[in-house]
Design a protein around this motif. Sequence first.
Motif, PDB file in Angstrom:
ATOM      1  N   THR A  62       0.718 -12.349   0.225  1.00 54.28           N
ATOM      2  CA  THR A  62       1.649 -12.245  -0.672  1.00 54.28           C
ATOM      3  C   THR A  62       1.194 -11.517  -1.919  1.00 54.28           C
ATOM      4  O   THR A  62       1.981 -10.606  -2.342  1.00 54.28           O
ATOM      5  CB  THR A  62       2.265 -13.542  -1.026  1.00 54.28           C
ATOM      6  OG1 THR A  62       2.750 -14.356   0.062  1.00 54.28           O
ATOM      7  CG2 THR A  62       3.422 -13.379  -2.163  1.00 54.28           C
ATOM      8  N   HIS A 103      12.314  -9.240  -2.420  1.00 51.43           N
ATOM      9  CA  HIS A 103      11.348  -9.969  -1.937  1.00 51.43           C
ATOM     10  C   HIS A 103      11.445 -11.242  -2.568  1.00 51.43           C
ATOM     11  O   HIS A 103      10.431 -11.990  -3.238  1.00 51.43           O
ATOM     12  CB  HIS A 103       9.736  -9.735  -1.570  1.00 51.43           C
ATOM     13  CG  HIS A 103       9.944  -8.198  -1.165  1.00 51.43           C
ATOM     14  ND1 HIS A 103      10.178  -7.927   0.087  1.00 51.43           N
ATOM     15  CD2 HIS A 103       9.470  -7.229  -1.557  1.00 51.43           C
ATOM     16  CE1 HIS A 103       9.838  -6.675   0.348  1.00 51.43           C
ATOM     17  NE2 HIS A 103       9.474  -6.115  -0.527  1.00 51.43           N
ATOM     18  N   GLN A 106       8.732 -14.227  -1.351  1.00 53.72           N
ATOM     19  CA  GLN A 106       7.533 -13.963  -2.022  1.00 53.72           C
ATOM     20  C   GLN A 106       7.365 -14.030  -3.571  1.00 53.72           C
ATOM     21  O   GLN A 106       6.249 -14.656  -4.096  1.00 53.72           O
ATOM     22  CB  GLN A 106       7.003 -12.664  -1.541  1.00 53.72           C
ATOM     23  CG  GLN A 106       7.192 -12.514  -0.046  1.00 53.72           C
ATOM     24  CD  GLN A 106       6.527 -11.354   0.545  1.00 53.72           C
ATOM     25  OE1 GLN A 106       5.133 -10.978   0.447  1.00 53.72           O
ATOM     26  NE2 GLN A 106       7.341 -10.516   1.224  1.00 53.72           N
TER      27      GLN A 106
END
Lengths: 204, 204
Positions: A62, A103, A106
Amino acid sequence: MARPPRFDTDRLLDAALRLAATAGPCGVTMTAVAREAGAPSGSLYHRFPGRTALLAELWLRTVERFQDGFRRHLADQPLPTADAARVAGRAAARHVVAWSRAHPDQAALLGYGPEDFDRAHWSEEHRRRADRGNARVFAEVGALAERLGAHGAEATERLTLALIDLPLSVVRRHLRASGALPGYAESLVEDCAEALLATVSERR
Amino acid sequence: MARPPRFDTDRLLDAALRLAATAGPCGVTMTAVAREAGAPSGSLYHRFPGRTALLAELWLRTVERFQDGFRRHLADQPLPTADAARVAGRAAARHVVAWSRAHPDQAALLGYGPEDFDRAHWSEEHRRRADRGNARVFAEVGALAERLGAHGAEATERLTLALIDLPLSVVRRHLRASGALPGYAESLVEDCAEALLATVSERR
DNA sequence: ACCGTATTGGAGATTCCTCTCTAGAACGCG
DNA sequence: CGCGTTCTAGAGAGGAATCTCCAATACGGT
């Protein structure tokens, strides 16, 4: 020459990511990841020597994805002038929010730290990967500080604050509160980053 | 009329706080708290109906202590002018760092959120306490925004960012990296808060 | 001295989690 | 078609965590 994998590393990490985003790092148990991925626990231990390694890989994957995009935006300066540096800085800060919007799972991870992913027990190699990623970002931010005419650790820290911590604070607050980012988040962050950038270049 | 307590609520929460500061919220297990406090598990369950309640009390005690001091600094404005408001804002931002320096364990907790303390399963009363504390701070920050001549949710958000999130980011970064705050933290934060405050009052 | 009560102290049931181990399935290659 | 390799599949041992339960204990009041 061998049986094709049904659960490759990325699939398993994706399952772990979903869990971490909703329940936090300590919700990422091997049992839960296996259930989420629909895999037997044996397949998990075939990919990762233990829970610590899985957490390390999840965190590093990540963070490295995040840092790659961030560094690319910082390095994108056509001219070595202070003005170009300021534009790049603003773009980088904005990118943090835009990336988080694209995202959210994440981004939720970035609200934690490596310590929450059992960094204390990471392997030497995992630790090196983490250090290298951080050093790269640090170097890039330091270079930006130079172009802005500012030197020293405190200037770099101000920039880190403006370009990373502040945007992530905005993301974190909204993701935790409502699960989504408001439309104005990018411009809010860009505006605040600009104000902080000014305090860096003004100071001799 | 009864046996005197050897382990009162605060002693147990102090033990839980030490654990949370070093191992994070999910290191706060009933077993670990009992061991840390030197108490039998029965005493723990005598004070708290379960782990969730202990986590809630730990979080709320910490946040309420933090918010009390913060609000006191914000409310301390001799005159209802924009200048006095700016001074109060700066003092509040500085206070966040000073308080964290004086209470590093509790500051480490603020790097997490209520979700990490099992907010999902809190009792109605615990949830109300959290909401009330937040509402009070929110009201105080909103009042400051008014005095600065700024209105609306986005102005309040900018102030929250400048006076709470940004200082806590600095604290978090340093506490996680080295376990201590550098001497310049207060002035760094005050300076950055000032820059963000300016973007609030400038905007019409 | 005795009673009622709040608390200690800890044993133990239950559940969940990590990790091990083994049997066999699925594929490419010769 | 076997052969070797990689992977699946899941049972289960071992440990830890949550929570229950109850006897023992120490106090204030009468």
